[in-house]
Design a protein around this motif. Structure first.
Motif, PDB file in Angstrom:
ATOM      1  N   VAL A 102       0.872  -1.173   0.000  1.00  0.00           N
ATOM      2  CA  VAL A 102       0.000   0.000   0.000  1.00  0.00           C
ATOM      3  C   VAL A 102       0.916   1.232   0.000  1.00  0.00           C
ATOM      4  N   PRO A 103       1.154   1.822  -1.183  1.00  0.00           N
ATOM      5  CA  PRO A 103       2.181   2.868  -1.296  1.00  0.00           C
ATOM      6  C   PRO A 103       1.943   4.063  -0.367  1.00  0.00           C
ATOM      7  N   HIS A 104       0.700   4.361  -0.056  1.00  0.00           N
ATOM      8  CA  HIS A 104       0.439   5.514   0.805  1.00  0.00           C
ATOM      9  C   HIS A 104       0.088   5.091   2.224  1.00  0.00           C
ATOM     10  N   GLY A 105       0.422   3.843   2.586  1.00  0.00           N
ATOM     11  CA  GLY A 105       0.193   3.362   3.947  1.00  0.00           C
ATOM     12  C   GLY A 105       1.177   4.002   4.883  1.00  0.00           C
ATOM     13  N   PRO A 106       1.320   3.541   6.099  1.00  0.00           N
ATOM     14  CA  PRO A 106       0.697   2.337   6.653  1.00  0.00           C
ATOM     15  C   PRO A 106      -0.671   2.599   7.283  1.00  0.00           C
ATOM     16  N   ARG A 107      -1.147   3.838   7.253  1.00  0.00           N
ATOM     17  CA  ARG A 107      -2.462   4.102   7.853  1.00  0.00           C
ATOM     18  C   ARG A 107      -3.382   4.691   6.809  1.00  0.00           C
ATOM     19  N   CYS A 108      -4.700   4.612   7.047  1.00  0.00           N
ATOM     20  CA  CYS A 108      -5.655   5.165   6.089  1.00  0.00           C
ATOM     21  C   CYS A 108      -6.887   5.630   6.835  1.00  0.00           C
ATOM     22  N   ALA A 109      -7.791   6.235   6.090  1.00  0.00           N
ATOM     23  CA  ALA A 109      -9.093   6.579   6.667  1.00  0.00           C
ATOM     24  C   ALA A 109     -10.044   5.419   6.412  1.00  0.00           C
ATOM     25  N   HIS A 110     -11.058   5.598   5.596  1.00  0.00           N
ATOM     26  CA  HIS A 110     -12.112   4.596   5.412  1.00  0.00           C
ATOM     27  C   HIS A 110     -11.782   3.589   4.315  1.00  0.00           C
ATOM     28  N   GLU A 111     -10.710   3.854   3.524  1.00  0.00           N
ATOM     29  CA  GLU A 111     -10.356   2.948   2.430  1.00  0.00           C
ATOM     30  C   GLU A 111      -8.867   3.098   2.156  1.00  0.00           C
ATOM     31  N   PHE A 112      -8.319   2.177   1.352  1.00  0.00           N
ATOM     32  CA  PHE A 112      -6.909   2.284   1.010  1.00  0.00           C
ATOM     33  C   PHE A 112      -6.690   1.746  -0.396  1.00  0.00           C
ATOM     34  N   VAL A 113      -5.559   2.140  -0.982  1.00  0.00           N
ATOM     35  CA  VAL A 113      -5.254   1.716  -2.347  1.00  0.00           C
ATOM     36  C   VAL A 113      -3.977   0.885  -2.326  1.00  0.00           C
ATOM     37  N   ALA A 114      -4.115  -0.405  -2.626  1.00  0.00           N
ATOM     38  CA  ALA A 114      -2.958  -1.298  -2.714  1.00  0.00           C
ATOM     39  C   ALA A 114      -2.508  -1.351  -4.164  1.00  0.00           C
ATOM     40  N   THR A 115      -1.311  -1.918  -4.406  1.00  0.00           N
ATOM     41  CA  THR A 115      -0.848  -2.021  -5.788  1.00  0.00           C
ATOM     42  C   THR A 115      -0.374  -3.440  -6.103  1.00  0.00           C
ATOM     43  N   ALA A 116      -0.713  -3.880  -7.317  1.00  0.00           N
ATOM     44  CA  ALA A 116      -0.251  -5.195  -7.777  1.00  0.00           C
ATOM     45  C   ALA A 116       0.975  -5.050  -8.675  1.00  0.00           C
ATOM     46  N   LEU A 117       1.672  -3.909  -8.587  1.00  0.00           N
ATOM     47  CA  LEU A 117       2.776  -3.646  -9.521  1.00  0.00           C
ATOM     48  C   LEU A 117       3.900  -4.688  -9.398  1.00  0.00           C
ATOM     49  N   THR A 118       4.281  -5.011  -8.165  1.00  0.00           N
ATOM     50  CA  THR A 118       5.348  -5.996  -7.971  1.00  0.00           C
ATOM     51  C   THR A 118       4.939  -7.345  -8.556  1.00  0.00           C
ATOM     52  N   LEU A 119       3.696  -7.712  -8.304  1.00  0.00           N
ATOM     53  CA  LEU A 119       3.163  -8.976  -8.812  1.00  0.00           C
ATOM     54  C   LEU A 119       3.215  -8.993 -10.339  1.00  0.00           C
ATOM     55  N   LYS A 120       2.916  -7.854 -10.939  1.00  0.00           N
ATOM     56  CA  LYS A 120       2.917  -7.744 -12.397  1.00  0.00           C
ATOM     57  C   LYS A 120       4.348  -7.872 -12.935  1.00  0.00           C
ATOM     58  N   GLN A 121       5.273  -7.165 -12.261  1.00  0.00           N
ATOM     59  CA  GLN A 121       6.658  -7.191 -12.726  1.00  0.00           C
ATOM     60  C   GLN A 121       7.287  -8.568 -12.551  1.00  0.00           C
ATOM     61  N   GLN A 122       6.962  -9.234 -11.426  1.00  0.00           N
ATOM     62  CA  GLN A 122       7.629 -10.505 -11.146  1.00  0.00           C
ATOM     63  C   GLN A 122       6.953 -11.699 -11.806  1.00  0.00           C
ATOM     64  N   ARG A 123       5.594 -11.654 -11.883  1.00  0.00           N
ATOM     65  CA  ARG A 123       4.900 -12.854 -12.372  1.00  0.00           C
ATOM     66  C   ARG A 123       3.910 -12.582 -13.488  1.00  0.00           C
ATOM     67  N   GLY A 124       3.823 -11.324 -13.928  1.00  0.00           N
ATOM     68  CA  GLY A 124       2.913 -10.996 -15.027  1.00  0.00           C
ATOM     69  C   GLY A 124       1.448 -11.012 -14.627  1.00  0.00           C
ATOM     70  N   VAL A 125       1.171 -10.971 -13.323  1.00  0.00           N
ATOM     71  CA  VAL A 125      -0.205 -11.000 -12.831  1.00  0.00           C
ATOM     72  C   VAL A 125      -0.662  -9.563 -12.561  1.00  0.00           C
ATOM     73  N   THR A 126      -1.769  -9.158 -13.156  1.00  0.00           N
ATOM     74  CA  THR A 126      -2.227  -7.776 -13.021  1.00  0.00           C
ATOM     75  C   THR A 126      -3.267  -7.623 -11.906  1.00  0.00           C
ATOM     76  N   ALA A 127      -3.536  -6.363 -11.581  1.00  0.00           N
ATOM     77  CA  ALA A 127      -4.595  -6.058 -10.603  1.00  0.00           C
ATOM     78  C   ALA A 127      -5.911  -6.685 -11.061  1.00  0.00           C
ATOM     79  N   MET A 128      -6.187  -6.577 -12.353  1.00  0.00           N
ATOM     80  CA  MET A 128      -7.427  -7.135 -12.897  1.00  0.00           C
ATOM     81  C   MET A 128      -7.490  -8.637 -12.672  1.00  0.00           C
ATOM     82  N   ASP A 129      -6.370  -9.355 -12.899  1.00  0.00           N
ATOM     83  CA  ASP A 129      -6.339 -10.807 -12.686  1.00  0.00           C
ATOM     84  C   ASP A 129      -6.693 -11.162 -11.244  1.00  0.00           C
TER      85      ASP A 129
END
Lengths: 132, 496
Positions: free
Chosen positions: B377-404
């Motif tokens: 979670v690039p803007h973590g480690p704390r949040c309000a009512h929601e947070f935005v995580a990223t699948a970028l590492t997963l995409k770079q390492q294994r080709g798996v996207t957020a959509m997948d």
């Protein structure tokens, strides 16, 4: 066109500058990196031939299944040609971004914006930073 | 278990002569249609409407309805949408005959109950916002944005000013620049800092006397409360501009702080988010707006006013608003969802609303902590009512996207979170659990995600595997949409 020899804007447009009949004409497209980041394309909004554009100003829009993004004019001048074939064949942007995928040609009226463009090496570095 | 026969298209199920109703013989004199309507306007053949029996129809729709996910059936952590549980009590109250059987053209005197309720809602929304006046008319959040910008335009017109620009942060909902554009303004984007807040230097550079309104979402779409919001408001006010708050994320701050207290001049609510009205199929949303006293004269007409006090009190629709921008919606707005919002606010009371916000924030932070080891979670480690995580590492390492990843969640019985928004985070997965979920649900969701990120990429690219439709061809749907069914184009045999 050889991507190594093109100039690039921070906003991922590429530029090929050539002399045509004594004036400078810039062919503009978007980089392979940009097409990849946009994912599946669904719509391209192209400008009219004859429209004048200013460096840094939006001249069209490109829509993917993810989002709508502006296309920014890297230079100042007049639009003298538009790649009409793209309207029905957006896949050309992905298959051949530096040739069949060109978007517009601009007759450059002054040098505004030219000093903002970068060469291939600098652009590659920018892409790497954006990827990180 | 799944009935695929009755969920074919109604046209495919049609058999000539089938009927769901049988009408009695007509007991009024009939005129030949050709005597009433010019012959050139008459159709030359019967309309090709599907013909079915009532049980066929009921099975068709009842089966289709089970193919959906909803807050009643599944955890629905759709970021930015506040998909909290919709209490059934509110449905019951909103369906009372005293509300649903009213006619909007009845005289005010015979609508006193509903008008009292809507007046009460205006007062409560005004108090929660920390702003002076409310209009309940706008029919949705984006409609509220447009209405408020029209109010701002009317205000500047009366000041003798012609301001042309609206500023929005790059993390804004797309509706913000769209509303600005609809209202005839130029939308200008203000950059965010790497911490996810409005870039004050960029704001100062873009702020001039042409800026009418700065539209801010706070907490923003990254789930962060902008600590400089007061400073932003001061900067904008110094140049004569107004602050608009996109109230989409009010669930995080109910009873904790008030937009009016941090410099907001106008805002909208999304009662279908914050106040538990149903989204989508359960009825329309609403987008009431609240404004300062300075902007009150321009609010849509009519507003609901109270005359007299105690036993003499009566409620009226006030049309005497000469400086108003006029009507933006027929009658009283989308009353059904407003009634539900009223019930929700009255049920919770001030302390209860604050607990809603506290638990929404607690749930989001708990889930953030559980997910962060799997999806950064690039803007973590704390949040309000929601947070935005990223699948970028997963995409770079294994080709798996957020959509997948999120498509695979459907197979495990979770609605997919919002993806690829906000655009400032790559491979974004935006998660908003809301306060109505239990710790067990959050734990189970986190555990499922842990399993998913370790699955083979091929499985994830193909997901969802268990839904009636896997991945629609979004490009073909956008570029070559098939908008109507034609018999000739259908295969003669339908699977199933």
């Amino acid at each position: 066109m050889n991507p190594q020899e093109l100039l690039y804007a921070k906003t991922h447009e590429w530029v090929y500058l050539a002399e045509e009949g004594g004036t400078q004409v810039a062919t503009v497209g978007i980089s392979a990196f940009a097409v990849e980041a946009l994912t599946d394309l669904v719509y391209l909004d192209l400008p009219e031939v004859g429209r004048t554009v200013t460096a840094g100003e939006s001249f069209g829009e490109i829509e993917s299944v993810k989002a709508v993004s502006d296309l920014y004019s890297p230079l100042t001048g007049e639009i003298v040609a538009v790649n009409e074939e793209l309207r029905e064949a957006l896949e050309k942007l992905g298959e051949d971004p530096y040739d069949a995928g060109w978007i517009v040609k601009i007759k450059v009226s002054d040098q505004t914006g030219l000093d903002q463009l970068m060469d291939h090496a600098a652009y590659e570095k920018l892409c790497e930073e954006e990827q990180a | 278990m799944r009935n695929t026969r009755d969920t074919q298209l109604l046209f495919e199920l049609s058999k000539a002569g089938r009927r769901a109703v049988e009408l009695p013989a007509c007991d009024v004199p009939q005129e030949p249609i050709a005597d009433l309507i010019p012959a050139r306007l008459l159709a030359t053949c019967d309309l090709p409407l599907p013909e079915l029996t009532e049980p066929q129809l009921v099975r068709h729709y009842a089966n289709l309805s089970t193919l959906n996910m909803s807050v009643d059936t599944h955890f629905y952590p759709l970021g930015s949408c506040t998909m909290k549980y919709n209490p059934k009590r509110n449905e019951r109250l909103a369906a009372l005959p005293g509300i649903v059987d009213l006619h909007p053209y009845q005289p005010d005197e015979s609508l006193q109950g509903l008008l009292a309720l809507l007046y009460g809602l205006q007062e409560m929304l005004s108090e929660i916002a920390g702003l002076d006046a409310v209009s309940l008319q706008p029919a949705a959040g984006a409609h509220g944005e447009l209405t408020a910008l029209m109010v701002a335009a009317a205000y500047f017109r009366e000041q003798g000013e012609r301001r042309t620009k609206i500023l929005t942060p790059d993390s804004a909902h797309g509706t913000n620049p769209a509303s600005a554009s609809m209202c005839g303004f130029d939308a200008v984007t203000v950059n965010s800092t790497s911490a996810g807040f409005v870039d004050l230097e960029d704001l100062k550079q873009k702020l001039d006397d042409q800026v009418a309104v700065f539209m801010i979402t706070n907490p923003n779409t990254l789930g962060l409360f902008d600590p400089y919001v007061r400073q932003i408001a001061d900067l904008v006010h110094e140049r004569g501009g107004l602050i608009y708050l996109d109230g989409a994320n009010m669930n995080a701050i109910l009873g904790v702080t008030r937009p009016g207290d941090f410099g907001t001049d106008m805002m909208h609510y999304n009662p279908h988010k914050t106040f538990s009205g149903p989204h989508g199929g359960g009825g329309p949303g609403a987008g009431p707006i609240a404004v300062t006293a300075q902007l009150e004269p321009y609010l849509p007409s009519p507003t609901i006013v109270k005359k007299g006090n105690g036993a003499d009190a009566c409620y009226q629709l006030d049309y005497d608003r000469p400086r108003s921008i006029g009507r933006v919606r027929s009658f009283f707005g989308n009353t059904g969802v407003l009634v539900r919002a009223y019930c929700y606010i009255m049920t919770h009371g001030p302390d209860g609303l604050r607990r809603v916000a506290e638990n929404a924030v607690l749930n989001a932070n708990y889930l953030l902590s559980r997910l962060q080891p799997l999806l950064p979670v690039p803007h973590g480690p704390r949040c309000a009512h929601e947070f935005v995580a990223t699948a970028l590492t997963l995409k770079q390492q294994r080709g798996v996207t957020a959509m997948d990843v999120v498509k695979r969640l459907l197979d495990f019985g979770y609605h997919a979170p919002t993806v690829y928004f906000p655009l400032t985070v790559k491979e974004a997965i935006m998660v908003e659990p809301t306060e109505t979920e239990s710790k067990e649900t959050l734990d189970a969701f986190a555990e499922t995600l842990r399993q998913i990120v370790d699955e083979p990429p091929e499985t994830l690219h193909a997901a969802p595997l268990m839904t009636p439709v896997s991945r629609p061809d979004e490009v073909a749907a956008a570029r070559k949409p098939v908008l109507r069914w034609r018999e000739a184009e259908q295969p003669s045999q339908v699977e199933g």
